[in-house]
Design a protein around this motif. Structure first.
Motif, PDB file in Angstrom:
ATOM      1  N   PRO A  24       0.807  -1.224   0.000  1.00 53.75           N
ATOM      2  CA  PRO A  24       0.000   0.000   0.000  1.00 53.75           C
ATOM      3  C   PRO A  24       0.840   1.274   0.000  1.00 53.75           C
ATOM      4  CG  PRO A  24      -0.380  -1.281   2.012  1.00 53.75           C
ATOM      5  CD  PRO A  24       0.578  -2.058   1.168  1.00 53.75           C
ATOM      6  N   HIS A  27       1.560   2.275  -3.483  1.00 54.94           N
ATOM      7  CA  HIS A  27       0.379   2.895  -4.094  1.00 54.94           C
ATOM      8  C   HIS A  27       0.285   4.366  -3.683  1.00 54.94           C
ATOM      9  CE1 HIS A  27      -3.634   3.187  -5.827  1.00 54.94           C
ATOM     10  NE2 HIS A  27      -3.918   3.920  -4.772  1.00 54.94           N
ATOM     11  N   VAL A  28       0.516   4.652  -2.419  1.00 48.18           N
ATOM     12  CA  VAL A  28       0.473   6.042  -1.946  1.00 48.18           C
ATOM     13  C   VAL A  28       1.515   6.875  -2.688  1.00 48.18           C
ATOM     14  CG1 VAL A  28       0.901   7.553   0.036  1.00 48.18           C
ATOM     15  CG2 VAL A  28      -0.524   5.505   0.303  1.00 48.18           C
ATOM     16  N   GLU A  36      -3.105  11.461  -2.365  1.00 49.38           N
ATOM     17  CA  GLU A  36      -3.758  10.262  -1.843  1.00 49.38           C
ATOM     18  C   GLU A  36      -3.044   9.769  -0.588  1.00 49.38           C
ATOM     19  OE1 GLU A  36      -5.208   5.976  -3.578  1.00 49.38           O
ATOM     20  OE2 GLU A  36      -5.433   7.809  -4.761  1.00 49.38           O
ATOM     21  N   THR A  37      -3.836   9.490   0.425  1.00 47.52           N
ATOM     22  CA  THR A  37      -3.319   8.953   1.681  1.00 47.52           C
ATOM     23  C   THR A  37      -4.208   7.800   2.127  1.00 47.52           C
ATOM     24  OG1 THR A  37      -4.626  10.508   2.997  1.00 47.52           O
ATOM     25  CG2 THR A  37      -2.373  11.178   2.447  1.00 47.52           C
ATOM     26  N   MET A  38      -3.687   7.010   3.054  1.00 46.13           N
ATOM     27  CA  MET A  38      -4.479   5.934   3.650  1.00 46.13           C
ATOM     28  C   MET A  38      -5.074   6.437   4.955  1.00 46.13           C
ATOM     29  SD  MET A  38      -2.352   2.396   3.190  1.00 46.13           S
ATOM     30  CE  MET A  38      -0.756   3.120   3.563  1.00 46.13           C
ATOM     31  N   THR A  54      -8.946   2.315   3.430  1.00 39.07           N
ATOM     32  CA  THR A  54      -9.703   3.501   3.043  1.00 39.07           C
ATOM     33  C   THR A  54      -8.703   4.540   2.562  1.00 39.07           C
ATOM     34  OG1 THR A  54     -11.433   3.039   4.663  1.00 39.07           O
ATOM     35  CG2 THR A  54     -11.326   5.291   3.789  1.00 39.07           C
ATOM     36  N   TRP A  55      -8.914   4.999   1.341  1.00 37.76           N
ATOM     37  CA  TRP A  55      -8.056   6.001   0.711  1.00 37.76           C
ATOM     38  C   TRP A  55      -8.757   7.344   0.770  1.00 37.76           C
ATOM     39  CZ3 TRP A  55      -3.582   3.769  -0.423  1.00 37.76           C
ATOM     40  CH2 TRP A  55      -3.551   2.420  -0.790  1.00 37.76           C
ATOM     41  N   ARG A  56      -7.962   8.393   0.888  1.00 33.86           N
ATOM     42  CA  ARG A  56      -8.464   9.754   0.767  1.00 33.86           C
ATOM     43  C   ARG A  56      -7.641  10.403  -0.338  1.00 33.86           C
ATOM     44  NH1 ARG A  56      -8.190  12.559   6.066  1.00 33.86           N
ATOM     45  NH2 ARG A  56      -5.969  12.437   5.645  1.00 33.86           N
ATOM     46  N   ALA A  57      -8.324  11.074  -1.265  1.00 32.46           N
ATOM     47  CA  ALA A  57      -7.625  11.710  -2.387  1.00 32.46           C
ATOM     48  C   ALA A  57      -8.442  12.888  -2.896  1.00 32.46           C
ATOM     49  CB  ALA A  57      -7.396  10.709  -3.506  1.00 32.46           C
ATOM     50  N   ARG A  65     -13.329   9.842  -0.416  1.00 36.71           N
ATOM     51  CA  ARG A  65     -12.816   8.649   0.266  1.00 36.71           C
ATOM     52  C   ARG A  65     -13.326   7.430  -0.479  1.00 36.71           C
ATOM     53  NH1 ARG A  65     -11.828   8.994   6.371  1.00 36.71           N
ATOM     54  NH2 ARG A  65     -11.515  11.210   6.689  1.00 36.71           N
TER      55      ARG A  65
END
Length: 156
Positions: A24, A27-28, A36-38, A54-57, A65
């Motif tokens: 992961p 991916h970030v 994008e963050t987790m 859960t991703w936030r971007a 999210r």
């Protein structure tokens, strides 16, 4: 449903590419330009069968999210992830890793549907499909650069 496939050749064995694809943090790094963050990370720092994240971007200037689950892990050949909650009406990403004379042929098959019925279908056809394809190519370019160590993408 919109669908596309991105093919990327990486000069490394399938097991190496498979393992990197389940990271992961990689991916970030590949989505850093989108912030994008987790928000929720896998328990042991790597994706495993049933892992959720859960991703936030921010895309198109809009924060969102997306919560997804990893499943059907078949080392080093394949795994999938799908949206559990988020901006899409549906989202599935199938990852396949095949032997190739150079190393590995990585196949990313994305199937998705934007919400809002006919409006969502028009959005998908007009620009979302191509936008998503570019995001996967960006992710794969980072994967190639980190595995091969020189930043070159062999195909996309």
């Amino acid at each position: 449903m919109a669908r596309f496939v991105v093919e990327t050749v990486i000069a490394a064995p399938p097991a190496t590419v498979f393992a990197a694809s389940l990271d992961p943090a990689l991916h970030v790094r590949s989505m850093a330009r989108h912030g994008e963050t987790m928000v929720e990370a896998p328990a042991d720092g790597r994706f495993a069968e049933g892992s959720t994240v859960t991703w936030r971007a921010r895309h198109f200037g809009i924060p969102f999210r997306l919560r997804s689950i990893v499943f059907d892990i078949d080392p080093p050949r394949a795994f999938s992830d799908r949206q559990l909650a988020g901006p899409f009406g549906a989202f599935l990403h199938e990852h396949v890793f095949e032997e190739h004379p150079v190393g590995t042929l990585m196949l990313d098959t994305i199937t998705f549907r934007s919400p809002f019925g006919p409006i969502g279908r028009a959005v998908d056809a007009l620009f979302m499909r191509e936008y998503m394809r570019r995001l996967i190519m960006q992710r794969n370019a980072t994967l190639v650069a980190e595995i091969e160590g020189d930043g070159r993408t062999l195909s996309a």
